[in-house]
Design an enzyme around this catalytic site. Sequence first.
Site, PDB file in Angstrom:
ATOM      1  N   GLU A  86       0.821  -1.221   0.000  1.00 38.38           N
ATOM      2  CA  GLU A  86       0.000   0.000   0.000  1.00 38.38           C
ATOM      3  C   GLU A  86       0.845   1.257   0.000  1.00 38.38           C
ATOM      4  O   GLU A  86       0.487   2.251  -0.630  1.00 38.38           O
ATOM      5  CB  GLU A  86      -0.874   0.052   1.258  1.00 38.38           C
ATOM      6  CG  GLU A  86      -2.055  -0.874   1.245  1.00 38.38           C
ATOM      7  CD  GLU A  86      -2.754  -0.862   2.601  1.00 38.38           C
ATOM      8  OE1 GLU A  86      -2.594   0.113   3.361  1.00 38.38           O
ATOM      9  OE2 GLU A  86      -3.451  -1.854   2.880  1.00 38.38           O
ATOM     10  N   HIS A 146       7.379  -5.242   8.118  1.00 41.16           N
ATOM     11  CA  HIS A 146       6.428  -5.469   9.214  1.00 41.16           C
ATOM     12  C   HIS A 146       7.092  -6.431  10.208  1.00 41.16           C
ATOM     13  O   HIS A 146       7.626  -7.467   9.796  1.00 41.16           O
ATOM     14  CB  HIS A 146       5.160  -6.157   8.710  1.00 41.16           C
ATOM     15  CG  HIS A 146       4.346  -5.370   7.725  1.00 41.16           C
ATOM     16  ND1 HIS A 146       3.175  -4.735   8.066  1.00 41.16           N
ATOM     17  CD2 HIS A 146       4.519  -5.135   6.397  1.00 41.16           C
ATOM     18  CE1 HIS A 146       2.656  -4.152   6.989  1.00 41.16           C
ATOM     19  NE2 HIS A 146       3.444  -4.374   5.959  1.00 41.16           N
ATOM     20  N   HIS A 193       9.074  -0.910   3.749  1.00 39.13           N
ATOM     21  CA  HIS A 193       8.831  -1.103   5.182  1.00 39.13           C
ATOM     22  C   HIS A 193       8.812  -2.582   5.499  1.00 39.13           C
ATOM     23  O   HIS A 193       8.277  -3.381   4.733  1.00 39.13           O
ATOM     24  CB  HIS A 193       7.530  -0.447   5.643  1.00 39.13           C
ATOM     25  CG  HIS A 193       6.344  -0.744   4.769  1.00 39.13           C
ATOM     26  ND1 HIS A 193       6.167  -0.135   3.546  1.00 39.13           N
ATOM     27  CD2 HIS A 193       5.298  -1.582   4.930  1.00 39.13           C
ATOM     28  CE1 HIS A 193       5.053  -0.582   2.989  1.00 39.13           C
ATOM     29  NE2 HIS A 193       4.505  -1.469   3.800  1.00 39.13           N
TER      30      HIS A 193
END
Length: 130
Positions: free
Chosen positions: A104, A111, A109
């Site tokens: 998105e 997680h 990034h």
Amino acid sequence: MTAYDESNVFAKILRGEIPSKPVHEDEHALAFPDINPLGPTHILVIPKGKYVSFEDFAAKASEAEIVGFVRAIAETAKKAGLTQAEGGQGFRLIANAGPAAHQEVPHLHMHILGGGNLGPVGMQKSRDKA
Ligand code: 5GP
């Protein structure tokens, strides 16, 4: 690969335009809780450099940035009490890259998921159906 979009939400967090509560910060990376946690512990770790995805980062980041990012992920997991060396029960790392993975936010990034029994990795189900 699409060009880096300066208006993405993690770029705004890095510039301080959107507040975050850092779990860890160093020269190369920033870690903060996910706004929509999928479990008891859900933290995002982002490199400070402008990289769209894991693919982009692996191709263009310096060795210092890559080492710094990996170490920052480990340090964040440690600070969150997830590492086994610190008495935690372990954790899962996920980096979605591109549309098939439903990435998105177009800033790399990682997680970090933990804080309970995470079950087998989700990919297993779709592989079993194939
Ligand atoms: P992706 O699907 O790109 O791998 O994951 C993006 C993640 O960013 C999602 O888990 C979403 O909840 C999180 N997220 C989106 N906007 C924000 C925000 O403004 N702050 C924080 N902390 N997390 C966000």
